[in-house]
Design a protein around this motif. Structure first.
Motif: not given
Length: 418
Positions: A314-324, A386-402
């Protein structure tokens, strides 16, 4: 009246940590007493009451084995249970001292070790109780004990001084070991509680946002229907005008997308179950939906052809759209969207060539509300994600690109998406 939770030691340290360290101390004392008895009886020729002392050490060994079994049980330790362990160790030590010279034994001060442990681990009344028991044992051992048979008084005095020195080293080492380990555990416990308070505060903010969103969805339904109807009529009226007609059709598409969002929001509010679908179909629909919502943005998608049944949390689709959306706002170039699936789960990588974030912002991303680009988000949207992924047992990480930019990685394990 104290509650069951208040009687447990989990508010201080986990049961495994407390009883495990007490078990280590118990085994060390058994080994130390056994070595000391062997050295005195056979090494120095001092007659020791081997049978009763061996019986006490054997009972302590059985108690240690039972504690090992207890540690395998997934049950929290109580204040009374830990107090019973300390009393048993203190009593066994006092009995050994009775057969080993009583209060004249230079190792008598080791009876303070359980008291120190109780002062750190237990409520004040239980710590004072153990202190009283230790004091009573010491007072009894002043008058009631079996003296060691040492013929030479000078040798006895020298051995007593050596024993006091060694006793000081052992006492200092045991207390330092146990106290520092427990202090480290307390710091870890405080850190976990701070994270829990932070999560609770974030969830309260998100719940308030959800309440406002439900009210807004109810109020927006009628204006959106009017906007969609008007845009449709204008698109038909200006069908021969390529500029105005295209704008009207775009407005109609956006209104339809908004209506679909409100429909899904209403379905979630009614606890309507999500429909399972092939993973590749879900990813394709996700990209198509985002392109409708953001016709001004470009996306470079690399999606797997994976037909396994996928039930998005629940909420995964909206979570991905937020990041996009955040990636499209960060830079004018195309948004890179890569998906991969394996036996462990689904991994989504979303990358942009924007200005990126500072290390402090990356550490706080999704945990506190902040915006790295005023007016473009990375605040509430990322916190919701972040809250949606935490409830779903997932994770979100940010890294810097070359070469500049940010890569956001979303990981969803299959056990939460099937």
């Amino acid at each position: 009246m104290p509650t069951a939770a208040a009687d447990t030691l989990l508010s201080i340290l986990p049961a495994r940590a407390l009883l495990g360290r007490l078990l280590t101390l118990r085994v060390s004392l058994i080994a130390g007493w056994a070595a000391g008895i062997v050295w005195l009886h056979w090494g120095l020729g001092i007659r020791m009451p081997l049978l009763p002392m061996a019986a006490v050490l054997a009972l302590m060994g059985v108690f240690a084995v039972s504690t090992v079994w207890r540690l395998r049980q997934d049950v929290p330790a109580t204040q009374m249970e830990f107090l019973a362990h300390l009393l048993a160790d203190l009593t066994a030590y006092a009995v050994l001292l009775f057969f080993g010279g009583g209060a004249t034994n230079p190792f008598v001060s080791l009876m303070l070790v359980p008291v120190v442990i109780a002062a750190i681990s237990l409520r004040p009344r239980w710590a004072w109780l153990l202190a009283g028991v230790a004091s009573a044992y010491y007072a009894i051992l002043l008058f009631v004990y079996q003296p060691l048979a040492i013929a030479d008084p000078l040798a006895a005095y020298g051995m007593h001084l050596a024993g006091m020195w060694f006793n000081f080293l052992v006492s200092a080492a045991l207390i330092a070991f146990f106290v520092t380990r427990m202090h480290a555990g307390l710091r870890e416990r405080e850190r976990a509680l701070a994270e829990l308070r932070e999560k609770q505060l974030r969830d309260e903010r998100i719940l308030a946002l959800g309440t406002q969103a439900a009210l807004a969805a109810h109020e927006l339904a009628t204006p959106l229907a009017t906007l969609q109807t008007t845009a449709h009529e204008l698109a038909a009226e200006f069908a021969n005008d390529p500029d105005i007609g295209a704008d009207c059709r775009l407005i109609e598409q956006q209104a339809q997308a908004c209506k679909a969002i409100l429909t899904r929001l209403a379905a979630r509010a009614q606890d309507a179950p999500a429909e399972p679908q092939p993973l590749d179909a879900w990813l394709d629909a996700l990209v198509d939906r985002w392109q409708v919502l953001r016709p001004d943005a470009r996306i470079e998608a690399a999606l797997p052809r994976d037909g396994r049944v996928f039930l998005p949390p629940d909420g995964l689709e909206q979570a991905v759209l937020n990041v996009l959306n955040n990636a499209a706002d960060a830079a004018p170039g195309p948004v890179e969207f890569h998906a991969a699936s394996d036996n462990r789960g689904l991994t989504l990588d979303i990358a942009d060539r924007g200005p990126g974030f500072t290390p402090e912002q990356r550490a706080q991303a999704g945990r506190v509300l902040f915006s790295g680009k005023p007016g473009h988000g990375w605040g509430v949207g990322l916190a919701l994600t972040h809250s949606t992924l935490e409830r779903a047992g997932g994770s979100l990480t940010l890294t810097e690109r070359k070469g500049g930019g940010t890569r956001v990685r979303i990981v969803i394990p299959w056990e939460h998406a099937a």
